[in-house]
Every structure is written in structure tokens, then in C-alpha cells.
Design a protein around this motif. Structure first.
Motif, short mmCIF file in Angstrom:
data_model
loop_
_atom_site.label_atom_id
_atom_site.label_comp_id
_atom_site.label_asym_id
_atom_site.label_seq_id
_atom_site.Cartn_x
_atom_site.Cartn_y
_atom_site.Cartn_z
N ARG A 1 -35.93 -9.59 18.02
CA ARG A 1 -36.63 -9.25 19.26
C ARG A 1 -38.02 -8.75 18.94
O ARG A 1 -38.21 -7.89 18.09
CB ARG A 1 -35.85 -8.19 20.02
N ARG A 2 -38.99 -9.31 19.63
CA ARG A 2 -40.36 -8.86 19.44
C ARG A 2 -40.67 -7.75 20.44
O ARG A 2 -40.16 -7.72 21.54
CB ARG A 2 -41.33 -10.01 19.69
N ARG A 3 -41.55 -6.86 20.01
CA ARG A 3 -41.99 -5.80 20.89
C ARG A 3 -42.95 -6.40 21.91
O ARG A 3 -43.80 -7.22 21.57
CB ARG A 3 -42.70 -4.72 20.07
N ARG A 4 -42.80 -6.02 23.16
CA ARG A 4 -43.68 -6.51 24.21
C ARG A 4 -45.10 -6.03 23.93
O ARG A 4 -45.32 -4.88 23.57
CB ARG A 4 -43.21 -5.99 25.56
N TRP B 1 -47.97 -4.71 25.45
CA TRP B 1 -48.47 -4.08 26.67
C TRP B 1 -50.00 -3.98 26.61
O TRP B 1 -50.57 -3.78 25.55
CB TRP B 1 -47.92 -2.67 26.80
N ALA C 1 -39.71 1.59 26.24
CA ALA C 1 -40.79 0.66 25.91
C ALA C 1 -42.08 1.06 26.63
O ALA C 1 -43.17 1.04 26.04
CB ALA C 1 -40.40 -0.76 26.28
N ALA D 1 -45.46 2.38 24.75
CA ALA D 1 -46.73 1.68 24.98
C ALA D 1 -47.78 2.65 25.52
O ALA D 1 -48.95 2.60 25.12
CB ALA D 1 -46.53 0.53 25.95
N ARG E 1 -48.94 4.79 22.65
CA ARG E 1 -49.69 3.98 21.69
C ARG E 1 -51.09 3.64 22.22
O ARG E 1 -52.08 3.71 21.50
CB ARG E 1 -48.91 2.71 21.39
#
Length: 70
Positions: free
Chosen positions: A4-7, A9, A39, A43, A46
């Protein structure tokens, strides 16, 4: 197996998600968002440095609760 890849944002997507959560009546305390939408919380931190800064960017008024005395 799939990874699974991180979305990815953007600041605009974080602001829009916070505004939508506010409109839906969700509680936007740091701990609530961290628990219910990790998530989004990740985001926000981050991209904005702190979750408080993300809330401010979304123009969501916030009054922290007073610290409890022991």
C-alpha cells in the motif's frame, strides 16, 4: 502481496478534509483526529509542521481545553 502506498496529500486537500470534518460535526482535537483519521493527521503534521497550524490554515477556530489540575 501488494504494497500500500501512502496517499500524496497536498495542503489544499488537508484543509478541505478538515473543513469537511468540521462541517460533518466531527471533533477536531489532535487526539481525536489522530485516532479516527491517522492519514489526515499525519499529512497535516507533515505539511504544516503541527496539527494546530493545519487547523489554523483551515480557519477552524480552536480553544484548547484548560489543563486539568491534579
Amino acid at each position: 502481496d501488494t504494497v500500500r502506498r501512502r496517499r500524496a496529500w497536498t495542503k489544499q486537500e488537508v484543509v478541505a478534509a478538515l473543513k469537511a470534518a468540521k462541517k460533518a460535526g466531527r471533533h477536531l482535537a489532535d487526539s481525536a483526529v489522530r485516532r479516527e483519521a491517522p492519514a489526515l493527521y499525519g499529512a497535516a503534521v507533515r505539511l504544516f509542521g503541527t496539527f494546530t497550524a493545519a487547523r489554523y490554515a483551515a480557519k477552524i477556530p480552536w480553544k484548547p481545553r484548560a489543563a486539568r489540575s491534579r
